[in-house]
Design a protein around this motif. Structure first.
Motif, PDB file in Angstrom:
ATOM      1  N   ALA A  56       1.193  -1.150  -0.028  1.00 56.42           N
ATOM      2  CA  ALA A  56      -0.041   0.044  -0.237  1.00 56.42           C
ATOM      3  C   ALA A  56       0.905   1.261   0.020  1.00 56.42           C
ATOM      4  O   ALA A  56       2.130   1.150   0.466  1.00 56.42           O
ATOM      5  N   GLN A  57       0.389   2.406  -0.547  1.00 52.17           N
ATOM      6  CA  GLN A  57       1.050   3.489  -0.610  1.00 52.17           C
ATOM      7  C   GLN A  57       0.284   4.756  -0.843  1.00 52.17           C
ATOM      8  O   GLN A  57      -1.103   4.441  -1.206  1.00 52.17           O
ATOM      9  N   TRP A  58       0.505   5.846  -0.604  1.00 53.78           N
ATOM     10  CA  TRP A  58      -0.407   6.890  -0.692  1.00 53.78           C
ATOM     11  C   TRP A  58      -0.738   7.139  -2.219  1.00 53.78           C
ATOM     12  O   TRP A  58       0.173   6.804  -3.060  1.00 53.78           O
ATOM     13  N   CYS A  59      -1.929   7.415  -2.495  1.00 55.27           N
ATOM     14  CA  CYS A  59      -2.576   7.568  -3.792  1.00 55.27           C
ATOM     15  C   CYS A  59      -3.651   8.658  -4.168  1.00 55.27           C
ATOM     16  O   CYS A  59      -3.812   9.260  -3.074  1.00 55.27           O
ATOM     17  N   ASP A  91      -4.556   8.073   2.161  1.00 57.01           N
ATOM     18  CA  ASP A  91      -2.999   7.502   2.746  1.00 57.01           C
ATOM     19  C   ASP A  91      -3.191   5.994   2.358  1.00 57.01           C
ATOM     20  O   ASP A  91      -3.918   5.524   1.485  1.00 57.01           O
ATOM     21  N   GLU A  92      -2.238   5.423   3.010  1.00 54.53           N
ATOM     22  CA  GLU A  92      -2.040   3.905   2.505  1.00 54.53           C
ATOM     23  C   GLU A  92      -3.047   3.041   2.773  1.00 54.53           C
ATOM     24  O   GLU A  92      -3.668   2.283   1.913  1.00 54.53           O
ATOM     25  N   GLU A  93      -3.648   3.187   4.165  1.00 54.23           N
ATOM     26  CA  GLU A  93      -4.766   2.415   4.454  1.00 54.23           C
ATOM     27  C   GLU A  93      -6.208   2.491   3.560  1.00 54.23           C
ATOM     28  O   GLU A  93      -6.967   1.652   3.282  1.00 54.23           O
ATOM     29  N   PRO A 118      -1.069   5.761  -7.986  1.00 59.27           N
ATOM     30  CA  PRO A 118      -0.024   6.275  -7.040  1.00 59.27           C
ATOM     31  C   PRO A 118       0.103   7.729  -7.402  1.00 59.27           C
ATOM     32  O   PRO A 118      -0.207   8.296  -8.391  1.00 59.27           O
TER      33      PRO A 118
END
Length: 339
Positions: free
Chosen positions: A265-268, A300-302, A320
Motif C-alpha cells: 500500500a502507498q499514498w494514492c 493514505d495507504e490504508e 499512486p
C-alpha cells in the motif's frame, strides 16, 4: 456477570419485558434522526409495522454500494434492518439475520412472505437463524461467506466482544467490511455498573471503552476502525443517571475492513466515479474522507488499500500520487486536488 446469566437476562429483557421500543427506559437505543437517501427511506417504509415496532437500534446501519451483496446482521432482533437491506441488495443479493432471542426471531420469520411480495421478489433473499453471534459456526455460518457484517446496538450486549469481532472477521470475505453502530463508554466501566441488569439491557452496562474497540479490532485482524458518525447519549432517566454517575456514553458507527496486509500500500490519488445509489455525486467514507464525483483526493495507504480491495474498487480510479492516468467518465479536468 457470568456469560450465561447475561444471555438469560438479555433474552428476558428483549423477549419479555420490552414489547415495543416505547418500553425502553433510556434513549440509548434510539436512532438519532439523520437525513435518509430517498431509496433508503422508501425501503424503510416497506417494513411491516410489527417489525418496526420492535426495533431497538442506536444508529443507522446503511452502508453504501450494496447491490448483489451478501450481508449478515448480528443481533437482528425482529428483522427491521434485514428487511430494509434485503430490498437494497436486490433479488440477487442475500441477507441473513442472527439473534439469540426466540420470540424476536419468530416475529422476523413471520413476515418473510409479506416483504418478498412487497418487493416483487420471486424467492426469498432473506433468512433468520436463532443463534449466538459469538458462535456463528454453531449456527452453520461458514468462513468467508459474506461481503458485509452489520450490527445495530447489539455488540454491547455480548459478554465476549472479542469473540463477536473474531467471528465477524472469520465469516467475511477478503475485502469485506463490518459496518456497525453501538454504544461506547469514555472509560473502562466498573463491575458495579456492568452488573446492573437494567443498564446492561439498555445497552449501557456492557458498553466497551472506545479504546478497547481499537485494541480488539487490531488483534482480530481488521484494519484500524474508521469512525462514520457519533453522538452523545443523554439517558433522560434520573434514576439511571444517578446509577451511572459521571460516566459518559456515545452512540457511534464504525466500519472495520478485512483487507490483506501485503505491504504494497502507498499514498494514492483517488477519483470517485459516482453512481452509487443514494450517493451518486458524493460518497462519505468516514469522518476524514469525503469524495465528490470527479475530484482528485489524496488518500493514505490504508484508505488506498480499502478502496482497491473492497467492493468500492469498481467505483474508484486509484493510482499512486504523481502517476499519469487517463481521465475517467465524470472526471473534471483541472479540478483541484482535495486532501
Amino acid at each position: 456477570m457470568a456469560a450465561e446469566r447475561i444471555y438469560t437476562e438479555v433474552q428476558d429483557y428483549y423477549g419479555k419485558e420490552l414489547k415495543k421500543k416505547e418500553d425502553l427506559k433510556t434513549n440509548a437505543c434510539c436512532t438519532v434522526a439523520r437525513p435518509l437517501p430517498t431509496f433508503a427511506r422508501e425501503a424503510l417504509q416497506c417494513v411491516h409495522e410489527e417489525v418496526s415496532a420492535k426495533y431497538y437500534g442506536c444508529g443507522l446501519v446503511i452502508p453504501e454500494c450494496l447491490e448483489d451483496c451478501w450481508i449478515l446482521d448480528l443481533g437482528c432482533g425482529s428483522g427491521r434492518d434485514c428487511y430494509m437491506l434485503s430490498k437494497m441488495v436486490g433479488e440477487n443479493g442475500h441477507v441473513t439475520g442472527v439473534d439469540m432471542t426466540e420470540s424476536q426471531v419468530e416475529v422476523a420469520k413471520k413476515h418473510i412472505d409479506y416483504h418478498m411480495n412487497k418487493f416483487g421478489y420471486q424467492k426469498p433473499n432473506v433468512n433468520f437463524i436463532q443463534g449466538y453471534m459469538e458462535k456463528l459456526g454453531e449456527a452453520g455460518l461458514k468462513d468467508e461467506s459474506y461481503n458485509l457484517v452489520i450490527s445495530n446496538c447489539v455488540v454491547n450486549l455480548s459478554p465476549d466482544k472479542r469473540a463477536v469481532l473474531h467471528e465477524a472477521y472469520r465469516v467475511l470475505k477478503a475485502g469485506g467490511e463490518m459496518y456497525f453502530s453501538d454504544v461506547y463508554a469514555n472509560c473502562d466501566l466498573p463491575q458495579e455498573t456492568r452488573n446492573h441488569k437494567v443498564l446492561w439491557g439498555e445497552c449501557l452496562g456492557g458498553a466497551l471503552w472506545w479504546k478497547d474497540l481499537y485494541k480488539i479490532a487490531e488483534e482480530v485482524g481488521f484494519l484500524p476502525p474508521r469512525l462514520v458518525a457519533a453522538s452523545r447519549i443523554t439517558l433522560a432517566n434520573k434514576e439511571l443517571e444517578n446509577a451511572v454517575g459521571d460516566f459518559q456514553f456515545v452512540s457511534a458507527t464504525f466500519r472495520l475492513f478485512k483487507i490483506p496486509k501485503d505491504g504494497s500500500a502507498q499514498w494514492c490519488e483517488a477519483i470517485y466515479k459516482g453512481g452509487i445509489p443514494g450517493h451518486e455525486k458524493e460518497l462519505e467514507l468516514d469522518i476524514n474522507y469525503r469524495f465528490k464525483q470527479g475530484e482528485v483526493v489524496d488518500v493514505d495507504e490504508e484508505t488506498a488499500a480499502i478502496l482497491q480491495n473492497s467492493r468500492f474498487s469498481r467505483k474508484f480510479l486509484i493510482h499512486p500520487v504523481g502517476q499519469k492516468v487517463s481521465s475517467p467518465e465524470g472526471y473534471i479536468p483541472g479540478k483541484q486536488k482535495v486532501g
